[in-house]
Design a protein around this motif. Structure first.
Motif: not given
Length: 149
Positions: A93-107
Motif C-alpha cells: 500500500d506504500r505510494d509509488p514515489v517513496s517506494s521507487c526512491n527507496e528502491l533506487i537508493s537502497a538497491f
C-alpha cells in the motif's frame, strides 16, 4: 536522481512499454522503476516475462546485435524481479514515489554481488540462463519465481 511525482515514474514505464526510452536514459534506476510497476500489477513470473520482453524490444530499438553483444542477462533479470517483488509485497500500500526512491537508493546496481561472485554473475552461463548465487542464498523473503527456461 530522486523522483518527485508519480507521473515522472509512469513516464519511464510508458516509454519502456512503447520501446521509446532512449538508450542513455535506460539505466539502473529506470530498470527498478519498471520492475516496481510490473511487480505491483503482476505476480513475479508475469513481471519477469514482461520485463524480459520489454528489454528485448528495447534492445531491438537501440539497434543492438543480440547475437554479438548478448546484452540481456537472464540471472540479473530474475534476481532483480525477485528483489523488487519482495520489496513490493512487503508493503503493497506504500505510494509509488517513496517506494521507487527507496528502491533506487537502497538497491544499487552492485547489490547482486552480495549474493554472487563477479566470475559467476558475469559468466556466459549466467547471462544465458538463471543460475543460483554462489556467495549466499537469496533472501527467504524473495518469492519463488520459476526458473525460466
Amino acid at each position: 536522481m530522486e523522483y518527485a511525482t508519480e507521473n515522472e515514474l509512469r513516464e519511464v514505464l510508458e516509454r519502456f512499454e512503447a520501446g521509446t526510452i532512449k538508450r542513455d536514459a535506460w539505466g539502473h534506476p529506470e530498470h527498478l522503476i519498471v520492475a516496481y510497476f510490473l511487480c505491483c500489477a503482476n505476480d513475479a513470473d508475469t513481471a519477469y516475462l514482461l520485463m524480459k520482453e520489454g528489454i528485448l524490444r528495447l534492445l531491438d530499438a537501440f539497434g543492438v546485435d543480440k547475437e554479438k553483444e548478448m546484452p540481456f542477462h537472464e540471472t540479473m533479470t530474475v534476481f532483480w524481479i525477485r528483489t523488487v517483488h519482495a520489496f513490493v509485497t512487503a508493503d503493497p500500500d506504500r505510494d509509488p514515489v517513496s517506494s521507487c526512491n527507496e528502491l533506487i537508493s537502497a538497491f544499487g546496481k552492485n547489490y547482486p554481488l552480495e549474493f554472487y561472485s563477479k566470475e559467476l554473475l558475469f559468466s556466459d552461463r549466467a547471462r544465458e540462463s538463471f543460475v543460483g548465487p554462489d556467495i549466499r542464498p537469496l533472501s527467504v523473503r524473495q518469492p519463488a519465481l520459476a526458473t525460466p527456461e
